[in-house]
Design a protein around this motif. Structure first.
Motif, PDB file in Angstrom:
ATOM      1  N   HIS A 189       0.791  -1.238   0.000  1.00  0.00           N
ATOM      2  CA  HIS A 189       0.000   0.000   0.000  1.00  0.00           C
ATOM      3  C   HIS A 189       0.822   1.287   0.000  1.00  0.00           C
ATOM      4  O   HIS A 189       0.643   2.119  -0.868  1.00  0.00           O
ATOM      5  N   HIS A 190       1.680   1.455   0.995  1.00  0.00           N
ATOM      6  CA  HIS A 190       2.253   2.784   1.211  1.00  0.00           C
ATOM      7  C   HIS A 190       3.766   2.795   1.119  1.00  0.00           C
ATOM      8  O   HIS A 190       4.448   2.609   2.121  1.00  0.00           O
ATOM      9  N   HIS A 208      -1.673  -1.374   7.772  1.00  0.00           N
ATOM     10  CA  HIS A 208      -2.068  -0.449   6.702  1.00  0.00           C
ATOM     11  C   HIS A 208      -1.222   0.807   6.636  1.00  0.00           C
ATOM     12  O   HIS A 208      -0.380   0.957   5.768  1.00  0.00           O
ATOM     13  N   MET A 232      -4.392   5.419   8.926  1.00  0.00           N
ATOM     14  CA  MET A 232      -3.156   6.020   8.423  1.00  0.00           C
ATOM     15  C   MET A 232      -2.216   6.354   9.576  1.00  0.00           C
ATOM     16  O   MET A 232      -2.662   6.579  10.706  1.00  0.00           O
ATOM     17  N   HIS A 291      -9.959   9.270   5.930  1.00  0.00           N
ATOM     18  CA  HIS A 291      -9.004   8.440   5.203  1.00  0.00           C
ATOM     19  C   HIS A 291      -7.667   9.172   5.037  1.00  0.00           C
ATOM     20  O   HIS A 291      -6.655   8.752   5.557  1.00  0.00           O
ATOM     21  N   HIS A 297      -7.140  11.386  -0.330  1.00  0.00           N
ATOM     22  CA  HIS A 297      -5.802  11.743   0.139  1.00  0.00           C
ATOM     23  C   HIS A 297      -5.419  13.158  -0.276  1.00  0.00           C
ATOM     24  O   HIS A 297      -6.095  13.777  -1.101  1.00  0.00           O
ATOM     25  N   GLY A 300      -7.988   7.998  -5.811  1.00  0.00           N
ATOM     26  CA  GLY A 300      -7.564   7.390  -4.549  1.00  0.00           C
ATOM     27  C   GLY A 300      -6.480   8.268  -3.968  1.00  0.00           C
ATOM     28  O   GLY A 300      -6.730   9.359  -3.472  1.00  0.00           O
ATOM     29  N   HIS A 301      -5.234   7.812  -4.103  1.00  0.00           N
ATOM     30  CA  HIS A 301      -4.114   8.656  -3.694  1.00  0.00           C
ATOM     31  C   HIS A 301      -3.726   9.599  -4.822  1.00  0.00           C
ATOM     32  O   HIS A 301      -4.068   9.387  -5.990  1.00  0.00           O
ATOM     33  N   LYS A 324      -9.064   5.087  -9.197  1.00  0.00           N
ATOM     34  CA  LYS A 324      -9.748   3.797  -9.082  1.00  0.00           C
ATOM     35  C   LYS A 324     -10.858   3.791 -10.126  1.00  0.00           C
ATOM     36  O   LYS A 324     -11.295   4.846 -10.586  1.00  0.00           O
ATOM     37  N   HIS A 341      -1.969   2.070  -4.592  1.00  0.00           N
ATOM     38  CA  HIS A 341      -2.494   2.910  -3.526  1.00  0.00           C
ATOM     39  C   HIS A 341      -1.640   4.174  -3.535  1.00  0.00           C
ATOM     40  O   HIS A 341      -1.903   5.069  -4.298  1.00  0.00           O
TER      41      HIS A 341
END
Ligand code: K7E
Ligand code: CUA
Ligand code: CA
Length: 649
Positions: A122-123, A172, A241, A323, A389, A439-440, A461, A501
């Motif tokens: 994800h990150h 996450h 987050m 989020h 985001h 999304g991001h 997305k 992501h």
């Protein structure tokens, strides 16, 4: 869908159908009005000269692959796909397979001994010095199996995988701190941990009904990039987050939770109209450990687990089910979005420190002081549907992505940023329409103390009909805008496999000088001579095999059936771009060696017969001929005079 296409873009797209090359000029038209037609930086020469993008791309983008399990790499502004970096998932195309003993060890759970070849990245978070990217590493989390990886930017390959103890997964939020000494990752999925942790927290936890507990794990990063589990803080909440502050917020760990209800079902997670933003004093966690206020578990006797009650932590209410959680370049503003609302909140960290000092508190939850939102907020903005985001540029603006509105909104920050842009803060000054749900977002350096600005990429997305239909499973969409001007302009877009992501975009000037063409030098490689040894006690054949255009040496390898083959494959290549492979007929073995690379593999030769090994990369005009035989002699037919004898050098 209203904001999908601006009339200007529709016109440009339609005209672009007539002539693809005029598209960029038309989109760019409005900015150059009145000017003496300056050169268009996005105009592409045709035909493309060799190395055009190698010389013109300004940033490497490292995009998480989600269920692809690693990273994608592409260039900006070309939006040209370059590579993939497999991490948690095997990928033989890129030479990342568990037959390789080093890779197998990284992918093996240290506590169960099980090989785990699935993952969900994800990150990504790049290494930094003084809050600014330094181009050494990109770290990233595996949400599914609670693992963190380090990718080395000299090889673009994974160098370490650290497994996180005391958890079933659901890791996450992940972030590397401003000096790459500490990283944090949190548990999004509620946990039922070992008894030692349950007892230490003193909360009622029913294994079936819940509510469960969770927390944040701190990871120490040594100067050479080696990660180790440093501590964990557990409490009633589980987090979405996580960020480590710098500048104004230096020394603080900041997290969000969308399930402050501690529910175990989706409806239950929406019962409160506000959830929390959390502020954890990192020094207070270290203090609790120094004062021995922690427990450890059987699984991880070296990792202190601290209770939230023993550290300094505060919360403040934020719009429900947040989020986004992002920190402005000076570390002063914390922006967070209520994804099921229209609201984006800017918390002023200077005011948070004041509110803590002056105890501007409106209540307590599980003993944690709830800071007065009016005392800590710089702004509560009503901006649009489904904010996700947030990123920051170099000119004092925040960019907020909207999942439902399908756009990005540009908002000037307040405080010291006002002297950069001179605008009324917290009011939308530009809307960037995207194709489908944002999304991001990523701006190069947009999560650091020094954003490079210039570009923003929307990682959409649900790209639906953006590209040629290719079946019910549609690929993802990244869209590039230039943001040096208002309005921002969409310059390009690309399809990219599932499912990004977050991304990191690093300057080419920072990364490229580090990147190797070869793993080794010719002298060290030629010193490693091929050899074959038979161990009749261990029933093992140990081989050192040289692999160089266009020969495997030994070219024939005899093995008694059922023995283990342990082979060290040494690529003798030092020339750029000459990779070889070792694939074995009827065996589940396929490895790949880049120039100068040494790979150890291990397998059981259980199938009798003549099995050819061959090279999988088209490495020269003798590529097809680059093959050799493994002859597996049936049990009972083997005699020692069948042993491979290498030709004397
Ligand atoms: Cu997909 Cu950052 Cu895991 Cu939002 S998260 S998109
Ligand atoms: Cu080596 Cu093909
Ligand atoms: Ca909630």
């Amino acid at each position: 869908m209203k904001a999908l296409l601006s009339p200007k873009l529709v016109a440009a797209l339609l005209l672009g159908l007539l002539s693809g090359t005029v598209l960029f000029g038309l989109v760019l038209g409005p900015v150059v009005q009145g000017a003496a037609t300056p050169p268009n930086p996005y105009e592409r020469p045709y035909p493309m000269p060799h190395q055009f993008w190698a010389q013109n791309d300004e940033f490497y983008v490292f995009a998480s692959g989600g269920q692809q399990g690693g990273l994608y790499v592409y260039g900006v502004p070309s939006m040209k796909y370059l590579s993939e970096i497999p991490i948690f998932v095997e990928d033989q195309a890129w030479g990342w397979v568990a037959e390789d003993t080093e890779i197998r060890e990284m992918l093996t759970n240290p506590w169960t001994g099980k090989l785990i070849t699935r993952g969900d990245t994800h990150h990504p978070s790049a290494s930094k010095t003084n809050g600014v990217y330094d181009g050494r590493w990109v770290f990233i989390n595996d949400k599914q199996h609670a693992r963190i990886a380090r990718v080395d930017l000299d090889t673009f390959r994974t160098g370490q995988i650290l497994w996180i103890p005391n958890t079933t997964g659901g890791v996450h939020g992940f972030n590397v701190g401003p000096d790459t000494k500490l990283a944090v990752q949190n548990f999004e999925h509620e946990q039922y941990p070992e008894e030692a942790i349950r007892n230490h927290l003193g909360l009622d936890i029913d294994p079936i009904q819940g509510p469960y507990v969770a927390g944040v794990a701190g990871i120490k990063i040594a100067d050479d990039g080696t990660m180790s589990n440093a501590w964990q803080v557990w409490g009633p909440w589980h987090f979405d987050m996580a960020r480590i502050g710098w500048g104004t917020s230096d020394g603080w760990l900041i997290t969000t939770a969308y399930n402050t209800e501690r529910a175990t079902d989706p409806i239950g997670m929406f019962q409160r109209d506000q959830d929390y933003l959390f502020f954890w004093n990192i020094a207070s966690i270290e203090k609790a450990i120094a004062e021995k206020r922690y427990v450890t578990t059987q699984q991880a006797p070296d990792v202190p687990v601290v209770s939230w009650k023993d550290v300094e932590v505060y919360v403040t209410p934020i719009p429900l089910n947040p989020h986004g959680l992002d920190i402005s370049p000076t570390g002063s503003y914390i922006l967070t979005s209520g994804k099921a609302t229209t609201l984006v909140v800017a918390v002023d960290f200077g005011k948070v420190l004041q509110a803590i000092q002056q105890q501007k508190v409106i209540g307590e939850d599980y003993g944690v002081k709830v800071l007065d939102p009016d005392a800590v907020r710089a702004a509560t903005m009503d901006l649009g549907m489904g904010p996700t985001h947030i990123e920051f540029d170099d000119k004092g603006y925040a960019y907020v992505g909207f999942f439902v509105d399908s756009d990005i909104k540009k908002v000037p920050l307040g405080g010291s940023y006002q002297k950069l842009h001179g605008q009324t803060p917290w009011k939308v000054v530009d809307v960037l329409p995207t194709h489908y749900a944002v999304g991001h977002l990523v701006i190069p350096g947009g999560d650091t103390a020094m954003p490079y600005g210039k570009y923003i990429i929307s990682m959409n997305k649900l790209t639906k009909d953006t590209f040629l239909n290719h079946g019910p499973l549609k690929t993802e969409n990244h869209e590039l805008f230039t943001i040096g001007q208002t309005p921002a302009l969409m310059v390009d877009q690309m399809a990219l496999g599932p499912e990004t992501h977050y991304s990191q975009a690093l300057p080419v000037s920072l990364v490229k000088p580090r990147v190797l063409h070869s793993y080794g030098d010719a002298a060290s490689l030629t010193s490693r001579q091929p050899s074959v040894a038979y161990d009749y006690d261990a029933k093992e054949v140990r081989v050192t095999m040289s692999v160089v255009r266009s020969f495997f040496t030994p070219g024939v390898l005899t093995v008694p059936q059922g023995w283990t083959v342990k082979a060290r494959l040494i690529s003798g290549e030092t020339a750029m771009d000459i990779s070889h492979g070792f694939a074995l007929d009827a065996y589940n073995v396929t490895v790949s060696m880049d120039p100068g690379e040494v790979r150890d593999i291990e397998f059981v030769a259980d199938k009798a017969g003549v099995h050819w090994y061959y090279c999988i990369w088209f490495c020269s005009e003798l590529h097809m001929e680059m093959r050799g035989r493994m002859v597996v002699v049936p049990q009972g037919e083997w005699t020692p005079d069948m042993e491979t004898v290498l030709p004397s050098a």
